[in-house]
Design an enzyme around this catalytic site. Structure first.
Site, PDB file in Angstrom:
ATOM      1  N   GLU A 281       1.413  -4.106 -30.559  1.00  0.00           N
ATOM      2  CA  GLU A 281       1.911  -4.783 -29.368  1.00  0.00           C
ATOM      3  C   GLU A 281       2.282  -3.789 -28.274  1.00  0.00           C
ATOM      4  OE1 GLU A 281       3.831  -8.862 -29.974  1.00  0.00           O
ATOM      5  OE2 GLU A 281       5.508  -7.625 -29.320  1.00  0.00           O
ATOM      6  N   HIS A 302      -8.873   0.184 -55.221  1.00  0.00           N
ATOM      7  CA  HIS A 302      -9.810  -0.531 -56.076  1.00  0.00           C
ATOM      8  C   HIS A 302     -10.443  -1.725 -55.361  1.00  0.00           C
ATOM      9  CE1 HIS A 302      -8.662   1.744 -59.725  1.00  0.00           C
ATOM     10  NE2 HIS A 302      -7.545   1.906 -59.027  1.00  0.00           N
ATOM     11  N   LYS A 415      -0.205 -18.785 -26.481  1.00  0.00           N
ATOM     12  CA  LYS A 415       0.930 -19.701 -26.344  1.00  0.00           C
ATOM     13  C   LYS A 415       0.677 -20.705 -25.226  1.00  0.00           C
ATOM     14  CE  LYS A 415       4.393 -16.270 -27.796  1.00  0.00           C
ATOM     15  NZ  LYS A 415       5.604 -15.539 -27.365  1.00  0.00           N
TER      16      LYS A 415
END
Length: 424
Positions: A281, A302, A415
């Protein structure tokens, strides 16, 4: 104690690079230290050594009251309003030994109907208090979840008692949550005006969850203060946070596009989540910035080890080699089969140590730059040190890139789209 090791990155980040970057580093460090530049986002810089006794008293009172009323507190927030708190509780509290401790559960960090419905059912058999963290009170996810859980508390306890079980951590003067909390007479704690969410874990945002969980948050703050003092006493060329930022800056300029914070301790994995938001951010804007991601070794060796070792070389590994010495020594027993006999009587600490060194050698020789940050100490102090170290490195790195490390304009796009769709 934090030590930076750059031996496995010197192929890409040389002394010549440091000399060439010295004027830019001096400029960027001056910009960081200039409290008038981007002042709205720099309150965290002196926060660990500022006077907070009044705040601590309020935190202790609310924590004591909530622990007396309940055995579970739900903390509602998203992004910087929960990542730091979750990471400190994970790192400081030993696994599997939480019986009898006050339980802190996080919600509102996503919109899963299943998660929140199951959590509400889980709470039915417990005594519950609630903390909501939001500077504005208008962030969609925590707003929706907060009012759902507030309604649950009011139906269960009645409105007056529910209000006594809710604390809002929000702006001290303004915003919809501040107005609502004042109307409902909730306990409140302030989010400082000059500290953004991803830099806020050492404010009430993180300190109240720590106090609720029984964490010695004053030791956390002292660790951050110690790191601040340590970094202030050294020249730029010897400043580990600055050197880390310079190394990743040079690697970015050379075409590396992603940085993975590698952890070996499961308790430190959530800290990598906080780190990811801090750098993502802060520096991911204007079409630039390393992509921050996380790897948990040896588990991910792995699943992702093959990719890291043999794929296109676009990744930088920063190994957070953290060791918290709060457990008894554990060794592999004797009497193993012939092919495993070399493991007999070897401590798990030694196994971990060899794993860190071996992976760094293999990956760096394959063309993957490896930065190592060695972190040793008691959990609370070490957490504070790490937070302040990375905050300095991140903000300084922003000035190297020529961007503002304290705003986040891109976060608003989704948003706005969601609000528009929901308001139709």
């Amino acid at each position: 104690m934090i030590q930076l090791h750059l031996e496995k990155v010197r192929k890409w980040f040389t002394e010549e690079h440091e000399k060439r970057l010295a004027p830019l580093a001096e400029f960027a460090y001056g910009e960081l230290q200039n409290r008038d530049r981007d002042a709205f986002g720099k309150g965290w810089m002196s926060w660990p050594v500022d006077h907070h006794e009044s705040l601590y008293a309020d935190i202790d009172k609310i924590a004591s009251d909530f622990r007396a009323k309940s055995n579970v507190t739900v903390v509602i927030g998203i992004g910087g309003s929960y990542l730091g708190a979750r990471s400190v509780l994970s790192m400081v509290q030993p696994e599997f030994t939480r019986e009898g401790k006050h339980e802190v559960i996080f919600a509102g960090q996503q919109l899963s109907p299943t998660y929140h419905a199951h959590l509400l059912k889980y709470l039915d058999s417990r005594e519950v208090t609630l903390v909501v963290v939001s500077k504005s009170g208008t962030t969609l996810e925590p707003s929706a979840v907060f009012h759902t859980f507030r309604d649950y508390l009011e139906k269960r306890y009645g409105e007056a008692e529910a209000s006594a079980r809710i604390c809002a951590i929000t702006d001290a003067q303004k915003g919809s949550l501040r107005a609502y909390a004042d109307e409902k007479k909730y306990a409140t704690l302030p989010i400082p005006d000059d500290i953004g969410g991803r830099y806020s874990v050492l404010s009430a945002v993180g300190l109240l969850p720590m106090a609720l969980a029984g964490v010695d948050y004053r030791k956390v703050m002292q660790g951050a203060a110690n790191m601040r003092d340590q970094l202030a006493k050294v020249a730029i060329t010897a400043n580990p946070a600055v050197q880390y930022a310079l190394a990743r800056h040079v690697l970015y300029q050379q075409g590396f596009v992603a940085e993975a914070l590698v952890t070996y301790e499961p308790r430190v994995a959530d800290f990598a989540g906080w780190w990811q938001q801090l750098f993502g951010e802060s520096q991911g804007k204007d079409g630039i910035g390393l992509y921050p991601t996380m790897l948990q070794y040896t588990t991910d060796l792995h699943s992702m080890g093959q990719y890291v070792q043999d794929s296109r070389k676009v990744l930088v590994e920063t190994v957070l080699d953290a060791f918290i010495d709060d457990a008894p020594e554990l060794k592999v027993p004797v009497g193993l089969d012939e092919k495993n006999r070399y493991l007999e009587n070897v401590s798990f600490h030694k196994l971990q140590e060899v794993a860190v060194e071996s992976v760094m050698i293999a990956h760096s020789e394959a063309g993957v730059p490896n930065i190592r940050i060695e972190a040793r100490g008691d959990a609370e102090s070490l957490y504070g040190e790490l937070v302040y170290f990375f905050e300095v490195a991140c903000a300084f790195g922003g000035y190297l890139l020529g961007i503002n490390a304290f705003d986040q304009p891109g976060v608003e796009a989704y948003k706005s789209e969601m609000r528009a769709r929901l308001q139709k």
